[in-house]
Design an enzyme around this catalytic site. Structure first.
Site, mmCIF file in Angstrom:
data_model
loop_
_atom_site.group_PDB
_atom_site.id
_atom_site.type_symbol
_atom_site.label_atom_id
_atom_site.label_comp_id
_atom_site.label_asym_id
_atom_site.label_seq_id
_atom_site.Cartn_x
_atom_site.Cartn_y
_atom_site.Cartn_z
ATOM 1 C CG ASP A 41 -1.575 -1.188 1.619
ATOM 2 O OD1 ASP A 41 -1.571 -2.116 0.811
ATOM 3 O OD2 ASP A 41 -2.136 -1.258 2.725
ATOM 4 C CG ASP A 160 -5.143 -0.100 6.875
ATOM 5 O OD1 ASP A 160 -4.071 -0.436 7.392
ATOM 6 O OD2 ASP A 160 -5.849 -0.895 6.206
ATOM 7 C CD GLU A 211 -6.991 -5.167 4.227
ATOM 8 O OE1 GLU A 211 -6.376 -5.796 5.096
ATOM 9 O OE2 GLU A 211 -6.723 -5.269 3.022
HETATM 10 C C1 FRU Z 1 -3.818 -3.727 2.679
HETATM 11 C C2 FRU Z 1 -3.199 -4.094 4.010
HETATM 12 C C3 FRU Z 1 -3.560 -3.109 5.097
HETATM 13 C C4 FRU Z 1 -2.431 -3.264 6.070
HETATM 14 C C5 FRU Z 1 -1.255 -3.467 5.155
HETATM 15 C C6 FRU Z 1 -0.200 -4.381 5.679
HETATM 16 O O1 FRU Z 1 -3.118 -4.236 1.592
HETATM 17 O O2 FRU Z 1 -3.551 -5.398 4.374
HETATM 18 O O3 FRU Z 1 -4.829 -3.318 5.666
HETATM 19 O O4 FRU Z 1 -2.273 -2.131 6.879
HETATM 20 O O5 FRU Z 1 -1.782 -4.005 3.948
HETATM 21 O O6 FRU Z 1 0.909 -4.385 4.847
#
Ligand code: FRU
Length: 457
Positions: A41, A160, A211
């Site tokens: 991300d 997040d 997310e």
């Molecule tokens: C989304 C996610 C988020 C988390 C991150 C971990 O791709 O799963 O929810 O914070 O990636 O790398």
């Protein structure tokens, strides 16, 4: 101490494998990709003191997921990026299984980051903490500890944080899962980024977990998030997980029946936006998909995996968010390698290029690198490519929002982003054609231009 050691270990990985990574013919020329390891991300995207800052989820030690770092990049023009190495390492009791995703804001001239501290104990149970970081200079990052603990009523899938300021108050949305396993976004308020008040669920429904939420105001209020657990419905929701938005109203709510997917390609997830100093709402996404075939990508052999999408300007048009490639992307054009109008065009497409089809009348058929096809027929666009696991062919499709007039495509070694009708419909996908394969076939009544694009500096 531990922090310095971990950051140094990450830098040593770059020293060890950096050259191997760059030798991969699939490594992008002008997209953001990790110097080694895995990228996911985008985090902490902000225009601060005239410089664009972007962080991303980074696993420097291998090409799988795990205890993530935040890598840090800056740019003056959103085209050329400078890599600054790790900004955050998972070195505290509250983030030891990963400094997970989050966002950045400015307060009193300082950069303030919020992220999720992820902790998995020996029993595999999860804990999550929303944590704060300050940076007076954008170079050093000081962890300030835990700001928010898990409230009652939610599982530890609570992460997040995206923070913004409105009406003199700070707000934070967090992606969450209720105890009865429903995906949702919760809201917190703060007068000072110090004390946070829980305000409740802002929106819920649609799958078992949401997310990477984001919130911003355009003509309406936009809630953007990545829900997990949606059932495939015809051409919709065909990826493992989705990313999309609801245009609604902060005060009266967001209706899940108004949810729209952002991107219809094979790889797009967890986007984040920011407003730049010119008032543009700019979004960048991860051109990847968790649990969606990443184990089959050939780039593991070269010690890296995944890349970002191009940054895109968001514009609201009715109940649609249009994603427009930034004007800055034109700076990448070096030389025109093809142009004119021909009903059947066959030629060479450079591995790093932009294809612009304009004045389209009727249907269009594109085949690139004997690998991926886009067929626009009777108001519908269908994209096909070989399935990553080798099990035949896979497709994605979308009914167009308006009659087809323009297709703009960005090719970068192992990725393809297609913007139809100025970004009303977008397809982002990774492509792994035979190396050196450069054939392009375009059929349709249209005018065509192809530019070779330069490497970012
Ligand atoms: C989304 C996610 C988020 C988390 C991150 C971990 O791709 O799963 O929810 O914070 O990636 O790398």
């Amino acid at each position: 101490m531990k922090e310095t050691v971990m950051k140094n270990e990450a830098k040593e990985e770059i020293a060890r494998w950096g050259n191997t990574v760059k030798q991969d013919p699939y490594y992008p020329a002008y997209h953001i990709a990790p110097p080694v390891g895995l990228l996911n991300d985008p985090n902490g995207f902000i225009h601060w003191n005239g410089t664009y800052h972007l962080f991303y989820q980074w696993m420097p030690f291998h090409t799988g997921h795990g205890a993530k770092f935040w890598a840090h990049l800056t740019s003056g023009n959103l085209v050329d990026w400078e890599f600054h190495g790790p900004a955050l390492a998972p070195d505290r009791w509250y983030d030891r299984s990963g400094c997970y995703s989050g966002s950045a804001v400015e307060q009193d001239g300082e950069l303030v980051l919020f992220y999720t501290g992820n902790v998995k104990n020996a029993e595999g149970e999860r804990e999550s903490y929303q944590c704060k970081v300050r940076s007076p200079d954008g170079v050093t990052f000081e962890k300030l500890g835990v700001s928010i603990e898990l409230p009652e009523g939610f599982t530890p899938h609570f992460r997040d944080p995206k923070v913004w300021k409105a009406g003199g108050s700070w707000h934070m949305v967090i992606g969450a899962q209720t105890e009865d396993k429903e995906g949702c976004v919760v809201l917190y308020d703060s007068p000072d980024l110090e004390s946070w008040q829980y305000r409740g669920i802002l929106a819920s429904g649609l799958g078992y977990m949401w997310e990477c939420p984001d919130f911003f105001h355009m003509e309406g209020d936009v809630l953007l998030f990545s829900p997990q657990g949606l059932e495939e419905q015809g051409a919709d929701y065909r990826n493992m997980y989705q990313s999309g938005y609801i245009i609604g109203d902060f005060d009266t709510g967001f209706r899940t029946e108004d949810f729209r997917e952002l991107d219809h390609g094979f790889e797009f997830y967890a986007p984040q936006t920011m407003e730049d100093d010119f008032g543009r709402r700019i979004m960048i996404g991860w051109m990847g998909m968790p649990d969606g075939g990443e184990e089959y990508f050939p780039t593991h052999d070269f010690h890296w995996i995944h890349q970002m999408t191009l940054p895109r300007e968001l514009i609201q048009k009715g109940d649609l968010l249009v994603q427009k490639p930034l004007v800055e992307m034109e700076e990448l054009r070096t030389r025109k390698v093809a142009g004119g109008s021909q009903e059947k065009w066959k030629g060479k497409i450079p591995a790093s290029s932009e294809i612009l089809l304009q004045n389209i009348e009727g249907d269009v058929d594109i085949e690139l690198f004997r690998y991926i096809t886009l067929r626009c027929n009777n108001g519908k666009a269908v994209l096909t490519r070989p399935a990553m696991d080798g099990s035949g062919e896979e497709w994605r499709a979308r009914t167009l929002e308006s009659p087809l007039t323009e297709i703009r495509a960005f090719v970068d070694h192992s990725s393809l982003e297609i913007f139809i009708n100025g970004g009303e419909t977008v397809f982002s996908s990774r492509i792994f054609p035979e190396k050196e394969e450069n054939s392009g076939i375009i059929n349709g009544d249209l005018s065509l231009t192809v530019w070779e694009l330069r490497r970012q500096t």
